[in-house]
Design a protein around this motif. Structure first.
Motif, PDB file in Angstrom:
ATOM      1  N   SER A   1     154.312  51.844  15.689  1.00 36.96           N
ATOM      2  CA  SER A   1     155.121  50.741  16.203  1.00 36.96           C
ATOM      3  C   SER A   1     154.912  50.502  17.692  1.00 36.96           C
ATOM      4  CB  SER A   1     156.605  51.014  15.933  1.00 36.96           C
ATOM      5  OG  SER A   1     157.070  52.110  16.715  1.00 36.96           O
ATOM      6  N   LEU A   2     154.430  51.511  18.391  1.00 38.36           N
ATOM      7  CA  LEU A   2     154.226  51.397  19.844  1.00 38.36           C
ATOM      8  C   LEU A   2     152.772  51.176  20.228  1.00 38.36           C
ATOM      9  CD1 LEU A   2     156.583  54.305  20.993  1.00 38.36           C
ATOM     10  CD2 LEU A   2     157.044  51.851  21.164  1.00 38.36           C
ATOM     11  N   THR A   3     151.855  51.303  19.288  1.00 35.29           N
ATOM     12  CA  THR A   3     150.431  51.220  19.632  1.00 35.29           C
ATOM     13  C   THR A   3     149.665  50.148  18.875  1.00 35.29           C
ATOM     14  OG1 THR A   3     149.934  52.947  17.997  1.00 35.29           O
ATOM     15  CG2 THR A   3     150.328  53.655  20.274  1.00 35.29           C
ATOM     16  N   LEU A   4     150.192  49.645  17.763  1.00 38.38           N
ATOM     17  CA  LEU A   4     149.473  48.656  16.953  1.00 38.38           C
ATOM     18  C   LEU A   4     150.152  47.288  17.064  1.00 38.38           C
ATOM     19  CD1 LEU A   4     148.830  50.737  13.702  1.00 38.38           C
ATOM     20  CD2 LEU A   4     147.238  50.311  15.574  1.00 38.38           C
ATOM     21  N   PRO A   5     149.415  46.211  17.251  1.00 35.62           N
ATOM     22  CA  PRO A   5     147.957  46.157  17.468  1.00 35.62           C
ATOM     23  C   PRO A   5     147.532  46.504  18.880  1.00 35.62           C
ATOM     24  CG  PRO A   5     148.892  43.958  17.535  1.00 35.62           C
ATOM     25  CD  PRO A   5     150.027  44.878  17.194  1.00 35.62           C
TER      26      PRO A   5
ATOM     27  N   TYR B   1     158.850  45.610  18.738  1.00 36.84           N
ATOM     28  CA  TYR B   1     160.314  45.663  18.768  1.00 36.84           C
ATOM     29  C   TYR B   1     160.899  44.363  19.315  1.00 36.84           C
ATOM     30  CZ  TYR B   1     159.953  50.610  17.688  1.00 36.84           C
ATOM     31  OH  TYR B   1     159.679  51.812  17.070  1.00 36.84           O
ATOM     32  N   GLU B   2     160.196  43.759  20.259  1.00 34.21           N
ATOM     33  CA  GLU B   2     160.654  42.465  20.761  1.00 34.21           C
ATOM     34  C   GLU B   2     160.642  41.424  19.654  1.00 34.21           C
ATOM     35  OE1 GLU B   2     159.424  39.172  24.205  1.00 34.21           O
ATOM     36  OE2 GLU B   2     158.311  41.052  23.986  1.00 34.21           O
TER      37      GLU B   2
ATOM     38  N   ILE C   1     162.359  34.902  11.490  1.00 38.31           N
ATOM     39  CA  ILE C   1     162.044  35.349  10.128  1.00 38.31           C
ATOM     40  C   ILE C   1     162.446  36.803   9.943  1.00 38.31           C
ATOM     41  CG2 ILE C   1     160.178  35.764   8.481  1.00 38.31           C
ATOM     42  CD1 ILE C   1     158.703  33.403   9.675  1.00 38.31           C
ATOM     43  N   VAL C   2     162.066  37.656  10.903  1.00 36.04           N
ATOM     44  CA  VAL C   2     162.404  39.081  10.816  1.00 36.04           C
ATOM     45  C   VAL C   2     163.913  39.270  10.894  1.00 36.04           C
ATOM     46  CG1 VAL C   2     162.039  41.354  11.822  1.00 36.04           C
ATOM     47  CG2 VAL C   2     160.182  39.683  11.837  1.00 36.04           C
ATOM     48  N   LEU C   3     164.556  38.554  11.818  1.00 33.40           N
ATOM     49  CA  LEU C   3     166.011  38.661  11.933  1.00 33.40           C
ATOM     50  C   LEU C   3     166.702  38.206  10.652  1.00 33.40           C
ATOM     51  CD1 LEU C   3     166.779  37.443  15.573  1.00 33.40           C
ATOM     52  CD2 LEU C   3     167.118  39.726  14.632  1.00 33.40           C
ATOM     53  N   GLY C   4     166.176  37.160  10.039  1.00 33.79           N
ATOM     54  CA  GLY C   4     166.758  36.690   8.788  1.00 33.79           C
ATOM     55  C   GLY C   4     166.661  37.732   7.688  1.00 33.79           C
ATOM     56  N   VAL C   5     165.528  38.421   7.616  1.00 25.80           N
ATOM     57  CA  VAL C   5     165.361  39.481   6.615  1.00 25.80           C
ATOM     58  C   VAL C   5     166.326  40.633   6.878  1.00 25.80           C
ATOM     59  CG1 VAL C   5     163.769  41.227   5.722  1.00 25.80           C
ATOM     60  CG2 VAL C   5     162.968  38.891   6.101  1.00 25.80           C
TER      61      VAL C   5
ATOM     62  N   ALA D   1     157.760  49.112  13.175  1.00 27.31           N
ATOM     63  CA  ALA D   1     158.922  48.863  14.039  1.00 27.31           C
ATOM     64  C   ALA D   1     160.165  48.568  13.202  1.00 27.31           C
ATOM     65  CB  ALA D   1     158.623  47.693  14.977  1.00 27.31           C
ATOM     66  N   ILE D   2     160.018  47.781  12.136  1.00 21.70           N
ATOM     67  CA  ILE D   2     161.159  47.499  11.268  1.00 21.70           C
ATOM     68  C   ILE D   2     161.657  48.782  10.616  1.00 21.70           C
ATOM     69  CG2 ILE D   2     161.889  46.281   9.183  1.00 21.70           C
ATOM     70  CD1 ILE D   2     159.854  44.103   9.890  1.00 21.70           C
ATOM     71  N   SER D   3     160.729  49.632  10.192  1.00 23.93           N
ATOM     72  CA  SER D   3     161.114  50.905   9.568  1.00 23.93           C
ATOM     73  C   SER D   3     161.887  51.781  10.542  1.00 23.93           C
ATOM     74  CB  SER D   3     159.866  51.634   9.066  1.00 23.93           C
ATOM     75  OG  SER D   3     159.148  50.852   8.137  1.00 23.93           O
ATOM     76  N   VAL D   4     161.439  51.843  11.778  1.00 25.58           N
ATOM     77  CA  VAL D   4     162.123  52.657  12.785  1.00 25.58           C
ATOM     78  C   VAL D   4     163.521  52.107  13.055  1.00 25.58           C
ATOM     79  CG1 VAL D   4     162.082  53.395  15.198  1.00 25.58           C
ATOM     80  CG2 VAL D   4     159.985  53.469  13.845  1.00 25.58           C
ATOM     81  N   VAL D   5     163.653  50.794  13.120  1.00 22.72           N
ATOM     82  CA  VAL D   5     164.960  50.180  13.355  1.00 22.72           C
ATOM     83  C   VAL D   5     165.910  50.501  12.209  1.00 22.72           C
ATOM     84  CG1 VAL D   5     166.177  47.984  13.532  1.00 22.72           C
ATOM     85  CG2 VAL D   5     164.086  48.356  14.840  1.00 22.72           C
ATOM     86  N   MET D   6     165.424  50.445  10.967  1.00 20.72           N
ATOM     87  CA  MET D   6     166.274  50.758   9.817  1.00 20.72           C
ATOM     88  C   MET D   6     166.717  52.216   9.840  1.00 20.72           C
ATOM     89  SD  MET D   6     166.530  47.858   8.368  1.00 20.72           S
ATOM     90  CE  MET D   6     167.286  48.263   6.803  1.00 20.72           C
ATOM     91  N   VAL D   7     165.810  53.116  10.203  1.00 21.42           N
ATOM     92  CA  VAL D   7     166.178  54.528  10.313  1.00 21.42           C
ATOM     93  C   VAL D   7     167.216  54.725  11.408  1.00 21.42           C
ATOM     94  CG1 VAL D   7     165.313  56.829  10.898  1.00 21.42           C
ATOM     95  CG2 VAL D   7     163.979  55.358   9.385  1.00 21.42           C
ATOM     96  N   ALA D   8     167.068  54.006  12.510  1.00 22.60           N
ATOM     97  CA  ALA D   8     168.043  54.111  13.601  1.00 22.60           C
ATOM     98  C   ALA D   8     169.418  53.617  13.155  1.00 22.60           C
ATOM     99  CB  ALA D   8     167.555  53.312  14.806  1.00 22.60           C
ATOM    100  N   ILE D   9     169.460  52.537  12.369  1.00 16.52           N
ATOM    101  CA  ILE D   9     170.735  52.031  11.856  1.00 16.52           C
ATOM    102  C   ILE D   9     171.415  53.076  10.988  1.00 16.52           C
ATOM    103  CG2 ILE D   9     171.783  50.326  10.323  1.00 16.52           C
ATOM    104  CD1 ILE D   9     169.690  48.329  11.306  1.00 16.52           C
TER     105      ILE D   9
END
Length: 277
Positions: free
Chosen positions: A36-40, A47-48, A55-59, A250-258
């Motif tokens: 999440s911090l290196t790709l691409p 994360y931004e 679209i991401v926020l809607g999901v 990044a989405i996966s990390v955010v979900m784990v943080a939640i």
């Protein structure tokens, strides 16, 4: 010195489990966090995008909304089943046990297709409603959030029943008798005594359901029909269809943080041993 040797012995016995968990879960998680911090490219651009892309926020909002509804409905249904299981007659208990245990023997895929057969436009439910004259046109019960909620709730009810039933079984019956002896009716005893004393079990069940529902993939994909995409399905699309591994990570990390925040808050609000009865 004896206690030191015993402590070392106990540590040697339990050490393999945390080491295994650290390797099995910690290493892959930090690898995903690294993506999440290196790709691409290195930075916080993924994360931004998670917090700015509509679209991401809607999901994410859809996922949280569906999970919240599923948690409420599942916990309420599980509480009713657990109450009958603990307080009901022997026949009622056997029936509830049958309803709880049988779903564990059926795969997730089979259950999802079963609900698809029931709720489809030409499925059994719409056919019965039209034959009885209740509706003239088939209702849209799948390929939307309703179908996803129904399928997820059916899958998660057994997981919510056990902590609630455990809390009910550990309830001191003398407290209920004291309430009845002081003149409270059955309904007043339930709302003022029984329900508050089983609240830790309800919180534990709600936590389990919410955490499980965040990672659902098969059921939303089949019953949602691509119109109610949740986070897990969106991550899959980003990984294997658009090859956007950084955003998916990044989405996966955010979900784990939640999940981590929710678990921490819940453990601060109530004692851990009471959550599971």
């Amino acid at each position: 010195m004896i206690w030191t040797r015993r402590g070392v012995g106990y540590l040697a016995l339990i050490a393999p489990l945390p080491v295994f968990l650290a390797l099995a879960y910690g290493v892959p998680f930090f690898g995903v966090a690294g993506w999440s911090l290196t790709l691409p490219e290195p930075g916080l651009s993924n994360y931004e995008r998670v917090f700015t892309d509509p679209i991401v926020l809607g999901v994410l909002l859809r996922t949280l909304r569906i999970c919240a509804v599923v948690t409420i409905v599942t916990t309420a249904a599980a509480y009713a089943l657990a109450y009958i299981w603990v307080q009901g007659s022997p026949r009622q208990r056997i029936f509830v046990e049958f309803c709880i245990l049988v779903p564990f023997w059926i795969s997730t895929l089979t259950r999802a297709f079963g609900w698809l057969v029931l709720l489809y436009n030409r499925g059994l439910v719409n056919t019965w409603l039209q034959d009885l004259g209740v509706t003239t046109e088939p209702l849209t019960l799948v390929r939307n959030e309703f179908g996803v909620i129904v399928g997820m709730t059916h899958f998660l009810i057994p997981f919510a029943v056990f902590p609630i039933a455990s809390a009910m079984r550990h309830l001191d019956e003398r407290v209920l008798l004291a309430s009845r002896g002081l003149g409270a009716g059955r309904l007043r005893t339930f709302w003022s005594v029984f329900l508050p004393m089983t609240m830790p079990g309800i919180l534990g069940a709600a936590l389990i359901v919410f955490v499980f529902s965040l990672g659902f993939f098969i059921t939303p994909a089949i019953l949602g029909g691509g119109r109610s995409v949740m986070a897990a399905e969106f991550v899959y699309v980003q990984l294997f269809q658009t090859a956007n591994w950084g955003l998916a990570a990044a989405i996966s990390v955010v979900m784990v943080a939640i999940v981590a925040v929710l678990v921490t808050l819940l453990f601060r609000l109530t004692r851990v041993e009471k959550l599971m009865g």
